[in-house]
Write a protein that holds these residues in place. Sequence first.
Motif, short mmCIF file in Angstrom:
data_model
loop_
_atom_site.label_atom_id
_atom_site.label_comp_id
_atom_site.label_asym_id
_atom_site.label_seq_id
_atom_site.Cartn_x
_atom_site.Cartn_y
_atom_site.Cartn_z
N GLU A 17 -1.08 -3.38 9.01
CA GLU A 17 -2.04 -2.33 8.69
C GLU A 17 -1.36 -1.27 7.85
O GLU A 17 -0.14 -1.18 7.81
N PRO B 231 -5.56 -7.93 4.82
CA PRO B 231 -5.03 -9.30 4.80
C PRO B 231 -6.04 -10.34 5.29
O PRO B 231 -6.22 -11.39 4.65
N ASN C 23 -5.24 2.92 8.60
CA ASN C 23 -5.16 2.05 9.78
C ASN C 23 -6.32 1.05 9.85
O ASN C 23 -6.89 0.83 10.92
N GLY D 137 -6.29 -2.30 9.03
CA GLY D 137 -5.93 -3.62 9.53
C GLY D 137 -6.93 -4.66 9.06
O GLY D 137 -7.25 -5.59 9.80
N SER E 197 0.84 -1.19 0.00
CA SER E 197 0.00 0.00 0.00
C SER E 197 0.88 1.24 0.00
O SER E 197 2.00 1.25 0.51
N GLY F 271 1.05 -6.24 5.01
CA GLY F 271 1.41 -5.63 6.28
C GLY F 271 0.27 -5.74 7.27
O GLY F 271 -0.87 -5.99 6.89
N1 LIG Z 1 -4.58 -0.56 -2.03
C1 LIG Z 1 -3.84 -1.62 -1.66
N2 LIG Z 1 -3.15 -2.33 -2.59
C2 LIG Z 1 -2.41 -3.40 -2.22
N3 LIG Z 1 -2.28 -3.82 -0.97
C3 LIG Z 1 -2.95 -3.16 0.00
C4 LIG Z 1 -3.76 -2.02 -0.30
N4 LIG Z 1 -4.29 -1.57 0.86
C5 LIG Z 1 -3.83 -2.39 1.84
N5 LIG Z 1 -3.01 -3.34 1.33
C6 LIG Z 1 -2.28 -4.40 2.08
O1 LIG Z 1 -2.98 -4.69 3.28
C7 LIG Z 1 -2.21 -4.33 4.43
C8 LIG Z 1 -3.11 -3.81 5.51
O2 LIG Z 1 -3.78 -2.67 5.05
P1 LIG Z 1 -5.10 -2.07 5.70
O3 LIG Z 1 -6.08 -3.16 5.83
O4 LIG Z 1 -5.52 -1.02 4.73
O5 LIG Z 1 -4.70 -1.48 7.02
C9 LIG Z 1 -1.17 -3.34 3.91
O6 LIG Z 1 -0.03 -3.36 4.74
C10 LIG Z 1 -0.91 -3.90 2.51
O7 LIG Z 1 -0.03 -5.01 2.55
#
Ligand SMILES: Nc1ncnc2c1ncn2[C@@H]1O[C@H](COP(=O)(O)O)[C@@H](O)[C@H]1O
Lengths: 322, 248
Positions: free
Chosen positions: B116, B126, B121, B123, B8, B114
């Motif tokens: 989050e 995944p 944020n 989370g 991201s 990752g």
């Molecule tokens: N737009 C995106 N494109 C690709 N991977 C993403 C994206 N948004 C989130 N991720 C992956 O999901 C993880 C957790 O993101 P989130 O759920 O947005 O907090 C990030 O660390 C990335 O590995």
Amino acid sequence: MSVLVYAESSEGKFKKIAFETVSYGKKVAELLETSLSVVTINANNVSSLSDYGAQKIITVNNDKLNTFNAKAYADVLKQVAEKESANIVIIDSSNNGLYLAPLLAVNLEAGYASNVVEAPSSISPFTVKRKAFSNKAFNTTEIKTDKKVIGLAKNSFGLVENKSTATEETFSPTLTDGDFNINSTSVDKAKGKITIADADIVVSGGRGLKGPENWGMIEELADVLGAATACSKPVSDLGWRPHSEHVGQTGKPVASNLYIAIGISGAIQHLAGINSSKVKVVINNDPEAPFFKAADYGIVGDAFEVVPKLIEKLKEFKAQNT
Amino acid sequence: MKILVCISHVPDTTSKINFTDENSKFDTNGVQFVINPYDEFVLTRAMWFKEKQGASVTVVNVGNATNEPTLRKALAIGADEAIRVNADATDGYFVAKQLAEVVKNGDFDLILAGRESIDYNGGMVPGMLAGILDFNFVNACIGLEVDGNTATVIREIDGGKETLNTNLPLVIGGQKGIVEEKDLRIPNMRGIMMARKKPLSVVEPVSFDATTQSIKFEKPEAKGAVKLIDANNVGELINLLHNEAKVI
Ligand SMILES: Nc1ncnc2c1ncn2[C@@H]1O[C@H](COP(=O)(O)O)[C@@H](O)[C@H]1O
Ligand SMILES: Cc1cc2nc3c(=O)[nH]c(=O)nc-3n(C[C@H](O)[C@H](O)[C@H](O)COP(=O)(O)OP(=O)(O)OC[C@H]3O[C@@H](n4cnc5c(N)ncnc54)[C@H](O)[C@@H]3O)c2cc1C
């Protein structure tokens, strides 16, 4: 229609976070003019949940669920949510809560908002306020789906006593082999130590403490206060303290009532992780340290002189106040 | 092993956070964008699997064309190829749906993300991805070994860590510990040159209704000035914490 809260327990015991989640669930149920059901897995003393507003307590007891397993737990919660026709399921933000909530959201095909800090500001449309940009801002989000999963940020809503009479029932979930594709082989937990996640008070040390040999006074201060110990990122990178103590934007978030920073400059990435703590105290010998702009109380002084004095005075205070 | 690393694209940790359009949009003016720090850790781990175990590494981002430099940076660090799903990433569930398509089409068996993103944020991506695909999932991962089809994973729990055994296909939500800070890869000149020639393909999104929508942003209330206490009078601090702040 009802609201369902998952009250997390560890070795059968509820933590404060479980009661906070129930308190929040009660508020949401009131807003929706519906009742609050609470589900527990292998927990003891479940009737204590009615002190915070639980009206129906559903207990799941199953030996296969003795160790936390996100997939199996998410499947259990899905079954309970369906049985209760719950449109809203509320989960805490412990490591386990954060692990299972997105799985549950997919199980229910529900929209999910994490890091929520307040009761919904509107029911229709359904909007909640959540933390974003590593505590540097709040975001109001609409959850558009019928079913909703809410992840409640720790120490954001607080405990609200609301004694109710609760009915209790047991539920036997259907578990499949697929629920147990991940097996725990060992757990390594510091015994008897207060963790950052659970602590009301956190005492944190930075590079200003010069070296690991000087952490005795930090531990003693934490001991007197019943606090957890933490540190800044360079301190854990240098190996002075374990990684599990690293707090900040790229470390653990701290949402305690009191955060005491000793010899920490207050870099933006550090502050991002501790912004949610209610009261912040800084002890630093440089009056220009950025932490003074973020703190509620500050002492400009040498940590090696201030901290021992503070310990001594706190011991006197404790002797008088307990 | 075919690894997909989800990247991201987020504002640098030192960015000033401001909003425009009546507080409905993040103000990108003067903001530097980087690979999400948690994703850097898992990307570095992926490089290890590539070098030691011959894995192939693809990076993916759901986002618009302005995110491509971030994918190029991941290629410069050593990923073999990149995919961009051409859509605004406004909802975690939507992003997870898009990533699930990429996984199915590419037969990936280890998906590294990752814990989050440091902007929204959430989370959630995944876990939702694993849920959609019905793959195994470990969150807050601080250690990962793969041997053939089996994986040994260490995850952080409140107050410690837990070791788990599972199988591929597997989705990981990772953080520091999966590699150490000092081992993080940064692109070198050669990597940057090579990255220009590596494939970056753009695919169109599958249709899926967003489940959430951001309405507005606000900044925390400005706090009052710090109360300074004389270093020779620490008793006063205790008094204030007890009687005024009521935290001890
Ligand atoms: N737009 C995106 N494109 C690709 N991977 C993403 C994206 N948004 C989130 N991720 C992956 O999901 C993880 C957790 O993101 P989130 O759920 O947005 O907090 C990030 O660390 C990335 O590995
Ligand atoms: C991408 C990125 C992510 C980061 N994430 C984090 C994070 O999550 N958490 C984090 O903490 N940092 C993080 N950092 C690092 C951050 O920028 C700072 O470098 C770090 O927080 C500084 O740690 P410190 O305050 O302990 O050390 P220093 O900056 O060295 O400050 C030490 C302080 O101690 C004071 N001091 C010295 N001697 C004494 C004494 N005798 N008595 C009292 N005070 C004394 C000094 O005045 C100084 O203010 C990150 C950086 C980057 C680039």
